[in-house]
Design a protein around this motif. Structure first.
Motif, PDB file in Angstrom:
ATOM      1  N   ARG A 177       1.919   6.538  -8.298  1.00  0.00           N
ATOM      2  CA  ARG A 177       2.949   5.636  -7.764  1.00  0.00           C
ATOM      3  C   ARG A 177       4.057   6.423  -7.077  1.00  0.00           C
ATOM      4  O   ARG A 177       4.591   6.000  -6.042  1.00  0.00           O
ATOM      5  CB  ARG A 177       3.521   4.772  -8.896  1.00  0.00           C
ATOM      6  N   LEU A 178       4.428   7.573  -7.655  1.00  0.00           N
ATOM      7  CA  LEU A 178       5.461   8.407  -7.047  1.00  0.00           C
ATOM      8  C   LEU A 178       4.982   8.918  -5.681  1.00  0.00           C
ATOM      9  O   LEU A 178       5.739   8.887  -4.698  1.00  0.00           O
ATOM     10  CB  LEU A 178       5.784   9.580  -7.967  1.00  0.00           C
ATOM     11  N   ARG A 179       3.731   9.365  -5.615  1.00  0.00           N
ATOM     12  CA  ARG A 179       3.193   9.831  -4.344  1.00  0.00           C
ATOM     13  C   ARG A 179       3.156   8.705  -3.322  1.00  0.00           C
ATOM     14  O   ARG A 179       3.453   8.906  -2.140  1.00  0.00           O
ATOM     15  CB  ARG A 179       1.787  10.396  -4.563  1.00  0.00           C
ATOM     16  N   TRP A 180       2.773   7.537  -3.769  1.00  0.00           N
ATOM     17  CA  TRP A 180       2.727   6.363  -2.894  1.00  0.00           C
ATOM     18  C   TRP A 180       4.119   6.051  -2.337  1.00  0.00           C
ATOM     19  O   TRP A 180       4.292   5.801  -1.142  1.00  0.00           O
ATOM     20  CB  TRP A 180       2.166   5.186  -3.679  1.00  0.00           C
ATOM     21  N   ALA A 181       5.133   6.092  -3.220  1.00  0.00           N
ATOM     22  CA  ALA A 181       6.499   5.806  -2.784  1.00  0.00           C
ATOM     23  C   ALA A 181       6.978   6.842  -1.773  1.00  0.00           C
ATOM     24  O   ALA A 181       7.618   6.500  -0.770  1.00  0.00           O
ATOM     25  CB  ALA A 181       7.428   5.772  -3.991  1.00  0.00           C
ATOM     26  N   LYS A 182       6.663   8.109  -2.014  1.00  0.00           N
ATOM     27  CA  LYS A 182       7.085   9.158  -1.077  1.00  0.00           C
ATOM     28  C   LYS A 182       6.418   8.991   0.269  1.00  0.00           C
ATOM     29  O   LYS A 182       7.041   9.163   1.318  1.00  0.00           O
ATOM     30  CB  LYS A 182       6.756  10.532  -1.666  1.00  0.00           C
ATOM     31  N   THR A 183       5.127   8.657   0.249  1.00  0.00           N
ATOM     32  CA  THR A 183       4.405   8.465   1.504  1.00  0.00           C
ATOM     33  C   THR A 183       4.964   7.276   2.269  1.00  0.00           C
ATOM     34  O   THR A 183       5.152   7.335   3.494  1.00  0.00           O
ATOM     35  CB  THR A 183       2.909   8.244   1.230  1.00  0.00           C
ATOM     36  N   ALA A 184       5.267   6.173   1.551  1.00  0.00           N
ATOM     37  CA  ALA A 184       5.822   4.992   2.204  1.00  0.00           C
ATOM     38  C   ALA A 184       7.187   5.297   2.796  1.00  0.00           C
ATOM     39  O   ALA A 184       7.514   4.859   3.907  1.00  0.00           O
ATOM     40  CB  ALA A 184       5.913   3.839   1.204  1.00  0.00           C
TER      41      ALA A 184
END
Length: 402
Positions: free
Chosen positions: A368-375
């Motif tokens: 989820r953290l990686r997803w948030a950073k990518t977004a």
């Protein structure tokens, strides 16, 4: 009696690729398989970007790209919660259609013989292959790409050694929204919600206009759950993965439900003069771990690009030559990785310890953290790109001054 440099036994994925590669290199090749058209078969149904990289080394990557469906993006769920949405480069296909396409890539110089192999008489120089038609062909090298068929291996004195009986079971079926619309994703992977359900994950991906699903479970063949799933797949799947409908909405399973149990085995006594084994003929891989196709592709690519030409350049085909393929660093690394991932995925899926639960939640948080950073990075890039666009002057206004 016809004579060849190489006779390949089996025209599935491995055999067809090997025949194309060696035929294109100018070798005299015979490809032996009883079927003129490869039948519908439930095996590998998608390649990831890593497998496509290996395919490009065989010279067949573009043909596969043209015959497959690109998913482009995938949503991933863990513990019944959305973990990430990311770009994906996986390619879905029907296995039988793919093999028939690969067969069409085989050069006309390759002799395609439609028969069964009854015996192989091998030696340090020439190999004699007897066919069900009564014909006999000779070759310097025999490539055994006959998959799970154990008869020829046993006749050559090669033993099957089971590592894990019924390591996993794969179900394959088509899904569609119950309301008749479309799913709100291009592809979806949902991991099992609780170890007691013994589900590794379900993955949904497009093949043409259909949404295909592969479900990977760890159960014994006598488990009543298997019969229940085949009899009432929607209800059984909804009970085992109650949060799946959060992402799919109400769904139907359409068409036949195919099931494939997989034993993990390796071969012993395989070092024989004049004969080399590739793919499942040498050792199986677990489909749940996603390494089966890659392991087979690495076998064929390394054999045809790395060894055959050198073997044929000098007389003889003794075990000292054959051994170099089995010791190939890329092949051995691929084999070790395949078995390790199969073992580890099953252990992690079924482990109910507190440590294992903590690791599942930690992985969910990390994704989820990686997803948030990518977004956030994507949003920032769009803002910067928008700010850099020149403003259009109103209609009728003078242009920019020099």
């Amino acid at each position: 009696m016809r004579e060849f440099d190489v006779t390949i036994v089996g025209a599935g994925l491995c055999g067809s690729i090997a025949a194309t590669m060696l035929g294109r290199s100018g070798r005299a090749v015979a490809l032996v398989d009883p079927s003129r058209i490869y039948p519908d078969d439930f095996r590998v149904e998608k390649f990831d970007d890593d497998q496509m990289r290996v395919l490009r080394n065989t010279g067949l990557g573009e043909a596969v790209l043209a015959a497959s469906t690109h998913d482009r993006s995938v949503s991933v769920s863990m513990l019944g919660r959305m973990a990430e949405k990311r770009i994906s480069d996986q390619r879905g296909f029907d296995y039988g259609a793919l093999v028939n396409l690969l067969r069409r890539e085989i050069p006309p110089s390759v002799a395609q013989i439609h028969a069964k192999v009854t015996t192989i008489a091998n030696g340090a120089d020439r190999q004699r292959v007897t066919l069900s038609t009564g014909e006999t062909v000779e070759a310097r090298l025999v490539v055994l790409a006959s998959g799970l068929n154990n008869g020829l291996r046993e006749a050559l004195g090669i033993e099957r050694a089971d590592l894990a009986r019924c390591q996993s079971i794969t179900f394959g079926f088509d899904m569609e929204p119950a309301a008749g619309a479309s799913f709100p994703f291009r592809a979806l992977t949902c991991y099992g919600e609780h170890p007691r359900q013994r589900i590794a994950y379900i993955t949904l991906f497009p093949i043409g206009t259909r949404m295909r699903a592969n479900l990977f479970v760890y159960r014994d063949l006598g488990d009543p759950w298997l019969s229940a799933f085949r009899a009432a797949p929607e209800a059984t799947l909804a009970h085992a993965m109650p949060r799946l409908a959060r992402w799919t909405g109400p769904f139907r399973i359409v068409g036949p439900v195919k099931m494939r149990p997989v034993d993990l085995y390796e071969t012993r006594g395989y070092l024989k003069p004049g004969v080399v084994l590739v793919g499942d003929a040498f050792a199986t891989a677990c489909p749940a771990a996603g390494t089966g196709a890659r392991k087979a592709l690495v076998d064929v690519e390394r054999l045809c690009n790395g060894h055959v030409a050198r073997w044929l350049a000098t007389p003889g085909m003794g075990v000292e030559k054959i051994a170099t393929f089995y010791a190939d660093p890329e092949k051995t690394a691929s084999d070790r990785r395949s078995f390790a991932l199969a073992r580890d995925l099953k252990r992690r899926t079924l482990d109910e310890s507190l440590v294992s639960w903590a690791r599942r939640w930690a992985k969910l948080a990390l994704l989820r953290l990686r997803w948030a950073k990518t977004a956030a990075a994507d949003a920032s890039s769009r803002l910067v790109a928008g700010a850099e666009q020149p403003l259009e002057a109103p209609a009728g206004s003078p242009g920019p001054r020099p």
